[in-house]
Design an enzyme around this catalytic site. Structure first.
Site, PDB file in Angstrom:
ATOM      1  N   ASP A   2       6.582   4.883  -1.762  1.00 48.60           N
ATOM      2  CA  ASP A   2       5.649   4.883  -3.042  1.00 48.60           C
ATOM      3  C   ASP A   2       5.370   6.260  -3.640  1.00 48.60           C
ATOM      4  O   ASP A   2       5.348   7.146  -3.090  1.00 48.60           O
ATOM      5  CB  ASP A   2       4.009   4.585  -2.427  1.00 48.60           C
ATOM      6  CG  ASP A   2       4.088   3.225  -1.791  1.00 48.60           C
ATOM      7  OD1 ASP A   2       4.774   2.395  -2.047  1.00 48.60           O
ATOM      8  OD2 ASP A   2       2.935   3.185  -1.057  1.00 48.60           O
TER       9      ASP A   2
HETATM   10  N1  URA Z   1       4.493   2.103   3.622  1.00 45.14           N
HETATM   11  C1  URA Z   1       3.851   2.181   2.395  1.00 45.14           C
HETATM   12  O1  URA Z   1       2.422   1.521   2.326  1.00 45.14           O
HETATM   13  N2  URA Z   1       4.238   3.288   1.713  1.00 45.14           N
HETATM   14  C2  URA Z   1       5.286   3.667   1.520  1.00 45.14           C
HETATM   15  O2  URA Z   1       5.563   4.504   0.652  1.00 45.14           O
HETATM   16  C3  URA Z   1       6.178   3.631   2.749  1.00 45.14           C
HETATM   17  C4  URA Z   1       5.508   2.654   3.744  1.00 45.14           C
END
Ligand code: URA
Length: 234
Positions: free
Chosen positions: A102
């Site tokens: 993310d």
């Molecule tokens: N899980 C999440 O919530 N975000 C990420 O970036 C990776 C795994």
């Protein structure tokens, strides 16, 4: 060399994706549309994909980046936000991220121009486990940790068993290490939200046996041969 392998080795797509592109009529050999993925490319053939001439990459590159928050892991962004590729200042070949993190997650991100490996590692059958360090709101009780370990419904999907270790906690927040075996969109954030703890910070610290270690945020390094071999055998 088979056409799908030739395309995959040019670094633009996995073999599977190359088949799709070919069957859909996006591939030309010497100016003529070729819809047969098994076509044998011979010396002197000019191969075009979606109007662009391609050639197999002679050398594969495998990198580990410590992604800072505030970067997207797509190769371009509609909103004009910085992408992880902006951090690769002295990489002359076109690489792309294996999987995603993310915008607000930091930590270990692999990048490569090896389309086959990238495809394999993101395929549900071959996914390597991933380890995250999360700071979450409030106290994460043992009962909640047990729910995360056993699998939890994150909205139409029940996660498989996870490893969860509480590292440190105060009344305001808890630091937890969590190891998961799938890669659903925003999975870790959704898992903690499902037990009532909101993720404040999230960092990926390992993918399988590959560790972020002391790599500084925003920095990257080449994988060692041993690390590359490990990924190829996952
Ligand atoms: N899980 C999440 O919530 N975000 C990420 O970036 C990776 C795994």
């Amino acid at each position: 060399m088979r056409l799908n392998k030739y395309i995959a080795q040019s670094g633009i797509a996995s073999r599977r994706k190359a088949d799709e592109l070919t069957i859909a009529g996006n591939v030309k050999i010497n100016g003529l549309v070729m819809k047969e993925p098994g076509y044998d490319v011979v010396e002197g053939d000019v191969v075009e994909v979606s109007g662009r001439k391609i050639e197999p990459v002679k050398k594969f590159v495998y990198l580990m980046l410590n992604k800072p928050k505030g970067f997207v892991t797509t190769v371009s962004d509609e909103e004009g936000r910085p992408t992880v590729l902006d951090l690769l200042t002295d990489v002359s070949v076109r690489v792309f991220p294996i999987g995603r993190l993310d915008y607000n997650t930091s930590g270990l991100l692999l990048l490569t121009n090896d389309g086959d490996l990238a495809y394999r590692l993101t395929h549900p059958k071959h996914q390597v486990y991933k380890t995250y360090r999360a700071r979450v709101t409030g106290i994460l009780s043992e009962a909640r940790a047990a729910k995360l370990r056993n699998g939890i419904d994150i909205g139409g999907f029940v996660t498989s068993k996870a490893k969860v270790e509480i590292l440190k906690g105060t009344a305001n927040s808890t630091i937890v290490e969590i190891q998961i075996y799938e890669g659903k969109n925003r999975q870790v954030r959704k898992m903690f939200a499902a037990v009532g703890n909101k993720v404040i910070d999230l960092e990926r610290v390992a993918m399988g046996e590959l560790f972020l270690g002391r790599l500084k945020e925003g920095h990257y390094r080449k994988l060692t041969q041993q690390e590359i071999d490990y990924l190829k055998n996952c």
